[in-house]
Design an enzyme around this catalytic site. Structure first.
Site, PDB file in Angstrom:
ATOM      1  N   TYR A 186      36.475  28.160  -9.985  1.00  0.00           N
ATOM      2  CA  TYR A 186      36.241  26.928 -10.894  1.00  0.00           C
ATOM      3  C   TYR A 186      36.814  27.627 -12.449  1.00  0.00           C
ATOM      4  O   TYR A 186      36.156  28.545 -12.890  1.00  0.00           O
ATOM      5  CB  TYR A 186      34.880  26.520 -11.183  1.00  0.00           C
ATOM      6  CG  TYR A 186      34.428  25.445 -12.090  1.00  0.00           C
ATOM      7  CD1 TYR A 186      35.280  24.403 -11.709  1.00  0.00           C
ATOM      8  CD2 TYR A 186      33.567  25.305 -13.096  1.00  0.00           C
ATOM      9  CE1 TYR A 186      35.152  23.121 -12.568  1.00  0.00           C
ATOM     10  CE2 TYR A 186      33.240  23.966 -13.656  1.00  0.00           C
ATOM     11  CZ  TYR A 186      34.275  23.042 -13.453  1.00  0.00           C
ATOM     12  OH  TYR A 186      33.752  22.200 -14.294  1.00  0.00           O
ATOM     13  N   LYS A 193       8.700  -0.610   2.789  1.00  0.00           N
ATOM     14  CA  LYS A 193       8.045   0.188   3.762  1.00  0.00           C
ATOM     15  C   LYS A 193       8.951   0.490   4.940  1.00  0.00           C
ATOM     16  O   LYS A 193       8.788   1.565   5.327  1.00  0.00           O
ATOM     17  CB  LYS A 193       6.775  -0.844   4.180  1.00  0.00           C
ATOM     18  CG  LYS A 193       6.048  -0.151   5.372  1.00  0.00           C
ATOM     19  CD  LYS A 193       4.693  -0.760   5.422  1.00  0.00           C
ATOM     20  CE  LYS A 193       4.789  -1.926   6.429  1.00  0.00           C
ATOM     21  NZ  LYS A 193       3.327  -2.326   6.710  1.00  0.00           N
ATOM     22  N   ARG A 230       0.918  -1.224   0.277  1.00  0.00           N
ATOM     23  CA  ARG A 230      -0.083  -0.077  -0.048  1.00  0.00           C
ATOM     24  C   ARG A 230       0.650   1.388   0.112  1.00  0.00           C
ATOM     25  O   ARG A 230       0.415   2.279  -0.185  1.00  0.00           O
ATOM     26  CB  ARG A 230      -0.919   0.058   1.118  1.00  0.00           C
ATOM     27  CG  ARG A 230      -2.171  -0.875   0.970  1.00  0.00           C
ATOM     28  CD  ARG A 230      -3.120  -0.982   2.112  1.00  0.00           C
ATOM     29  NE  ARG A 230      -2.720  -1.799   3.141  1.00  0.00           N
ATOM     30  CZ  ARG A 230      -3.166  -1.789   4.367  1.00  0.00           C
ATOM     31  NH1 ARG A 230      -3.953  -0.855   4.903  1.00  0.00           N
ATOM     32  NH2 ARG A 230      -2.636  -2.505   5.328  1.00  0.00           N
TER      33      ARG A 230
END
Ligand code: UD1
Ligand code: CA
Length: 484
Positions: A389, A23, A16
Site C-alpha cells: 500500500y 427474532k 423478548r
C-alpha cells in the site's frame, strides 16, 4: 402424497429478544431461525411455501426471498392470532386443496423428517386435521390436547384452561397438518371470544370434531424439536442443542471430535471422513475440510477450504484455501483471498491477505504477506513485510519459484522477483530482481557517536548512554545468564 403447501407463520414481534434484529433473523449454527425452518420445510417435500410476515417485514421479507425465492409472502399487518395469520395466507390465494401444513418461523430444531412423518400419518388416515403433539414435564404456556372417549376433541390454550385441563401434559407443538379444503372452510368460523381476544387456529380442531370429521394428534417422541426461541437465553440453549446434533452427526460419519463441548460447526459445513477436530474450534459458513486433515486446537475457520492431510493450528481464517498437506499456525491470520499450495507453510504470527503461496512455499515466521504471488518452493525469511500500500493504491508483488529471501526483507509493491533469485537480509526491495540474482540493499553500518546525548537530552535513554560512556563498559548492570 398429495400436493403439500406449507404456511410459515413469521409475523410475530419477538419483543423478548430486545433486539433491532427481528427474532426470525437471529442466527444459530450459521443460519437464521427462519432459515432452519425453511430448510426443514424443503426437506419435507413442500411444493409450495407461504410465509406470513408482519413485524419488521422490511427485513424479514427480503431475507426469506433470498433463502427461498419461490416462497409466496403474505402480509399480516396486525397480529390478531394464529387463525388470522393462516387466513391471510389463504387469502393471498396461495392455498388450494391438498395438504396444508402450518408451521412457525422460529423453531430451528424442527426436522424435515418429523414434518414428513406427520404429513404421511395425516394423509394415510385422511383426516381433516392432525396435530403434532408431545408429552412434556412442564406444559405451562402451551395449548393442551383434549382427549375424550373417541380420541382428540380439541385444544385448549393455557389462559383459557381449567385447573384440570392445565394438568394435561400433552401439548400442541403449534404445527398442524390440515386438509386444505377443510381449512379454507373453517377459518371464517373461528371467532376471538377467548382470554387473549385472538383468533386461535387451535379452535379448528373442536370445529372439525363438531362436524364429525376425523382429527388426531401425532405424538412426537421428542417434541422439544418444535420449541421456539423467545429470548437470547433460549437462543443460546437451542444453538447448543443444534450444535450437539451437528457434531454428533459428523462423528457418526467418521470425523474425530476430541471435545464436542468446545467444537462449533455450522449447518452448512462439510467434513470428510477421518478429519480430526481438536478442542476450541469453530467451523463457520461454507467451510470444507478434506480427509485426514487435522484442525485445532483453537481455530476459527470461516468459508475456508482445508485440503487433504493439512494441519491447521490456532488459526483465524476467512475465505482462505489451505492446500493438501499444508501447515498453518500456530497464531496465523488468513484473510480473504489467501491460497496456500500443496505442502506449503504459513507459520507463527504470519498474516496473509489476497495472496497465493505456491506448492511447497513457506512463510514460516512473523510476516505480513499482502497482495502477493509467491512461487513454488520459495522460502520467505522471518519478519518479511510485503508493503502493498503506497498510501493511495494497493499493488501486487510477484515472487518467482525457489526464491530465497533473507530475514527482515521489505518488498515494496509493485515489484517482481524472478525465479531462483535471492534477497539479502534486511533488504528493501523496490526494484525488480532478475532470475538468479542476489539483491542486497542494506548498506554498510554507520555510527553517529553520542547521538542520543544530543537528540534525546534529558531522557532516561540519554542518561543511560552517558553513564555507560563514562564507565567505559557498553552495558552497565547487565543481568547475567544465570540470573545472579
Ligand atoms: C401457539 C398455540 C399453542 C401452542 C403454541 C406452541 C394457538 C392459538 N396457540 O401459542 O396451542 O402450544 O403455539 O408454541 O395457535 N403468529 C403470527 N401472527 C399472529 C399470531 C402469531 O404470525 O397473529 C406467529 C408468531 O410469530 C409465532 C406463532 O405464530 O411464530 C405462534 O404465535 P404465538 O402467539 O407465539 O402463539 P402461542 O401463544 O405460543
Ligand atoms: Ca409461542
Amino acid at each position: 402424497m398429495s400436493e403439500l403447501t406449507v404456511i410459515v407463520l413469521a409475523a410475530g414481534g419477538g419483543t423478548r429478544m430486545k433486539s433491532k434484529t427481528p427474532k426470525m433473523l437471529h442466527q444459530i449454527a450459521g443460519r437464521s431461525l427462519v432459515g432452519h425452518v425453511l430448510s426443514a420445510v424443503s426437506e419435507a417435500g413442500a411444493s409450495r411455501v407461504v410465509a406470513v410476515v408482519g413485524h419488521q417485514r422490511e427485513l424479514v421479507e427480503p431475507h426469506i426471498a433470498e433463502i427461498l425465492p419461490e416462497a409466496v409472502v403474505a402480509v399480516q399487518t396486525e397480529q390478531l392470532g394464529t387463525a388470522h395469520a393462516v387466513r391471510v395466507a389463504v387469502e393471498a390465494g396461495a392455498v388450494s386443496g391438498g395438504t396444508v401444513l402450518v408451521t412457525y418461523g422460529d423453531t430451528p430444531l424442527l426436522r424435515g423428517e418429523s414434518l414428513r412423518a406427520l404429513v404421511a400419518d395425516h394423509e394415510a388416515a385422511g383426516r381433516a386435521a392432525t396435530i403434532l403433539s408431545g408429552i412434556v414435564p412442564e406444559p405451562f404456556g402451551y395449548g393442551r390436547i383434549l382427549r375424550g372417549g373417541a380420541g382428540v376433541t380439541g385444544i385448549v390454550e393455557e389462559k383459557d384452561a381449567t385447573d384440570e385441563e392445565r394438568a394435561i401434559n400433552e401439548i400442541n407443538s403449534g404445527i398442524i397438518a390440515f386438509d386444505g379444503g377443510f381449512l379454507a372452510g373453517v377459518l371464517p368460523r373461528i371467532g376471538n371470544d377467548n382470554a387473549k381476544k385472538e383468533f386461535y387456529l387451535t379452535d379448528a380442531i373442536a370445529l372439525a370434531v363438531a362436524d364429525g370429521l376425523g382429527v388426531d394428534a401425532f405424538v412426537l417422541d421428542d417434541v422439544s424439536e418444535a420449541e421456539g426461541a423467545n429470548d437470547r437465553a433460549q437462543l443460546a440453549a437451542l444453538g447448543k442443542i443444534l450444535n450437539d446434533r451437528i457434531v454428533t452427526r459428523w462423528m457418526k460419519d467418521g470425523v474425530t471430535v476430541m471435545d464436542p463441548a468446545t467444537t462449533w460447526i455450522d449447518a452448512d459445513v462439510e467434513l470428510a471422513p477421518d478429519v480430526t477436530i481438536l478442542p476450541g474450534t469453530q467451523l463457520i459458513g461454507a467451510t470444507r475440510i478434506d480427509e485426514d486433515a487435522v484442525v485445532g486446537p483453537d481455530c476459527t475457520l470461516k468459508d475456508t477450504e482445508v485440503g487433504h492431510g493439512a494441519r491447521v493450528v490456532r488459526t483465524q481464517a476467512e475465505l482462505a484455501v489451505v492446500g493438501p498437506g499444508a501447515n498453518v499456525g500456530p497464531f496465523s491470520y488468513l484473510r480473504p483471498g489467501t491460497v496456500l499450495g500443496e505442502e506449503g507453510k504459513i507459520g507463527g504470527f504470519v498474516e496473509v491477505k489476497n495472496s497465493t503461496i505456491g506448492p511447497g512455499a513457506k512463510v514460516p515466521h512473523l510476516s505480513y504477506v499482502g497482495d502477493a504471488t509467491i512461487g513454488e518452493g520459495t522460502n520467505i525469511g522471518a519478519g518479511t513485510i510485503f508493503a502493498n500500500y503506497d498510501g493511495v493504491n494497493k499493488h501486487r508483488t510477484r515472487i518467482g519459484r525457489h526464491v530465497k529471501s533473507g530475514s527482515g526483507v521489505t518488498f515494496v509493491a509493485p515489484v517482481v522477483v524472478g525465479d531462483g533469485a535471492t534477497t539479502g537480509g534486511e533488504a528493501l526491495i523496490r526494484e525488480d530482481v532478475p532470475p538468479g540474482a542476489l539483491a542486497v540493499s542494506a548498506g554498510q553500518q554507520r555510527i553517529i557517536e553520542g547521538w542520543a546525548l544530543v537528540k534525546r537530552a534529558g531522557t532516561a535513554q540519554a542518561a543511560a548512554a552517558e553513564e555507560a560512556l563514562e564507565s567505559g563498559v557498553p552495558i552497565l548492570g547487565e543481568p547475567s545468564a544465570t540470573g545472579e
